[in-house]
Scaffold this motif. Sequence first.
Motif, PDB file in Angstrom:
ATOM      1  N   GLU A  58       0.804  -1.288  -0.080  1.00  0.00           N
ATOM      2  CA  GLU A  58       0.123   0.162  -0.039  1.00  0.00           C
ATOM      3  C   GLU A  58       0.987   1.322   0.102  1.00  0.00           C
ATOM      4  N   LYS A  65       0.240   3.810  -2.487  1.00  0.00           N
ATOM      5  CA  LYS A  65      -1.018   4.536  -2.711  1.00  0.00           C
ATOM      6  C   LYS A  65      -1.195   5.667  -1.900  1.00  0.00           C
ATOM      7  N   TYR A 122      -6.608   5.210   2.114  1.00  0.00           N
ATOM      8  CA  TYR A 122      -6.134   3.935   3.258  1.00  0.00           C
ATOM      9  C   TYR A 122      -7.692   3.898   4.294  1.00  0.00           C
TER      10      TYR A 122
END
Lengths: 518, 257
Positions: free
Chosen positions: B135, B138, B143
Motif C-alpha cells: 500500500e 497508494k 487508506y
Amino acid sequence: MRPRRGRALRGGAVFSAITTLFFYGVFGFLGFSMMLLFSSPDLAGRFVQLLSGILLLVTGYWQIGPVITASFGASIDLRKLMAYPVPRRQLFLVEVLLRTMTSFDIVLVLSGIVIGLLRNPLYGWAAAPYVIVGAVAFAAMNVLFSAGVKSWMERFFVRTRFKEVFFLIVVLVMISPQLFFLTNTKASGLLRLVPSQVVWPWAAMGRLMLRESVLPGILMGAAWICVALFFSRRQFGKMLAFDGPVSARKEKKAAPDRLSERLFRLPSRLLPDPLAALIEKELRTLTRISRFRMAYGMSCFFGVLLVVPSIRRGPHSPFLQYALPVMAVYGLLMLGQITFWNSFGFDRSAAQGYFCWPVRFRDALIAKNVSVMVMLIPQVALVTLIARAFHVPSSPGKIVETIIVDGIAALFWFGLGNISSVRMPRAMNPEKMNQMANKLQSLTILVAPVVLLPVVLAYWARSVFGSEIVFAGILLIAAILGGIFYWVALDSAVKSAIERRESLLQELSRADGPISTT
Amino acid sequence: MSATMSEMTPAIAVTNLRKVYSGKAAVDGLSLNVPRGSFFGFLGPNGAGKSTTIRMLTGLIPATSGTIELLGLPMPAEETAIKQRIGLVPDDSLLFDRLTGLEFLEFVGRMYSLERPLARQRAVELLELFELSDEGRKIIGEYSKGMRKRVAMAASLIHRPELFLMDEPFEGVDAVGARLMKDILLDQVKHGATIFLTSHVLEVVERLCDHAAIINDGKIVAEGSMAELRSGSETLEEVFVRTVGADREYGKLDWLG
C-alpha cells in the motif's frame, strides 16, 4: 473566541445576503426584459423562433446548473438517507423537490415570459391556459431532466477525471458570449441556428405557449416529460446503488511517474531540508488535488476575458500594452483563493504537524509561498501562449515585465495571505470546487487592488513621463517595499499562529456538517 | 544537565498542570511522573481531559498554568529539542491525505533532520514492518482507518524517539494490526523507550502497561504500577469504574424493557 466567530458569521451572512440579492436581481431583470419583449405585439411574427431560442438557452442553463453543483461536489448526497427506512420513491421526490427549489432564478425568467404573453394584446388572458400549461410543462420537464442529469453526472465525476474536462467546457461556454462579441457574430444570425421544429422540447412547449401547433405541441411535450421522468428515475436509482468511494478508489493513480518525480524532487537539489521537504510536499499535494488543477487551468485562461474588449478595439488599443501583466496577475489572484489566502486549508487537521515536528512554523509558511511561486513559472508561460493566440503584445521585454510585476504582486499578496491563513483559516475539502469562505473572497477583491498601488503607480509614471527608467525605478521601489511588507507580515503571521495555534487547529479540523455533501 | 542526571529524571514530569476553557478547567492541577522505560497507560472516561493533557505535552496547546518537563527538558522553553526526541501518534490524523504512505514517511523523516536517502530507506523498512509494503505507493486518503493508524505509528518511529506520546493508537485497528503494533511498542520499551498512551480499551492497558494513571474531571484519581492499582482482587475495569464514580445503577426506560 466565540464573539469573533459570531462576528465573522454575521459578516458572512451579510455578504451572502448581498450576493443572493444581486444574483436574483440579475434574474429579476432578465425576467422583466422577457416581459417587455413578449408583451410587444410588433415582434409577434418572430415569437416562435425567439421563444424557441430563449427556451433552449433556459434548458441549457437549467441542466448545466446541477451539473456544475455536482462537479463542485456540493450537492446533497441522498444516499446517506438510505440508512433510514425511507422508501426510494420518497427519496426521488426529495431530489425532485430540491431541483425545484433551486430553480427560483429560472422561474423568474419564465414568469417574465408568461406575464409578457398575457399582457400582449395578441394573446392576452384568452391564451392563459396554453401559456401557463406550456410553461409548467416546460418547467416540469426541465426539473425532471436536471434531477436525472445530476444523478448521472455525480457518478460520472466520481469515476473519472471528466470533472476537470467538464470544467473546461463550462469555461468555454462562459466565454462564448465574449467570443461571439469578438467575432462580431449577430444575434439574428445565431437565432437562425436555433432548432425550432416541434420535435424539440423547447420548441414543442414554446409553440404550445404561443398557441401554434397545439396538438403536436401537447403530444411532444407529454412525450418529453415521460422521457424525462423515466430518465431521472433510472439515473436516480443507479445513483443510489452506486458505491462512489470504492469505484473512485479503483480509478485513482498512486505513485507519480518518473518525470513528475524528478520535478517534485527539484527543490531538494536547490534548497536544504526542511524547506525543500516542505516545498516538495506542497507540490505533490497540490498537483493531486483536482480542485487545484481546475483553478490552475482557469487561472491561465480566464485572464484573456479581461482583455477581450481591448483586443476587439485593435492592436493600437492602449490597454493592450498592459494586457499580459494584467492577465498574469489576474491568474495569480485566481490561484490565491485555494492557495495563499488560506494556505493550510487543504492540510486540515494535519496542519498540527507544523507544531509537533521540530520545524519552524516560519519555514512551513515560506515553503507554501515558494511552492506557489514555482507554480507561477508554467502559469506565466501558459498565459503568454494564450496571449499570443489572441494577438496580445508579448515580446520578450513584455514577458520580463510580466514576471517582475507578477513577482511583486506575489510579495504583497503572499504577505497578506500569510496573515489571513493563520487568522482566518478554513478547512477545505479537495473534492469540493465551490467551498470558499465568503469573507476570503471579499477580502481578496477588496484588498488586491489596494496593495498593488505601487505597481499601478509605476505604470502611471510610465504613461505620464514616457520613461522606461522611471518605470523600472518605481518597480524596483515597489519590489523593495513588497519584500519588506512580506517579511513584516511573515513575522506577524508566525507570531499570530503560535499564539492562536489552538483555534487555528480547531478551525482546520472542522469536518463537513452532519448533512454531508458528496 | 549531564547525561547521567538527565537519564535519572522521569520521562514525563508534570506539576500542577491546568487548562481552562471559558472558565471551566479541562485539566485541573494535574501532577504526574512517568518513569523512563515504562509503558504508561493514561485512562479516563470521555471528556476527562486525556487528549487535552497529551496535547499540552506535545506543545499543540499551551497550558494555562503548571510546568511540564519531558526527558528532563522544560516545555516550552526547549520545545524544539524535545520534539526532536519524541514520537507522536495523535487522535486526529496527522497525515497528509494526498501523499503516498512512502512519501509521507520520508517527509516526516526529513522533518526530523534525517538525510533524504536514510529517510527513504527507513520509510521502506517501516512500511514492510507494518505490513504496508503493497500500500506504500497508494495515496493515504485511500487508506482504511486501521492502515492510517499504522502509518501514523510508523511515522512516529522513523527518527527513533526516546519517548512516545500516543492518543488512542489502537482505535479502529483490527486485531491483527493491533497485535503487530503492540509487539512493536513492547519491543521499543525493551530497548529503553518510554511509552505514554491513552486508551479506552482497558484490556489493552492491562496487558501492555506496567504503570497507569486514571484521570477524571481533569484530576488524577488513581496512579501507580499496575500491581498497585489492582491491589486485592479487583480488575483494572473495576478499579476504573470505582475511581471515576461510575459504579452506580443506571436509569431504565420503561419502553426499552
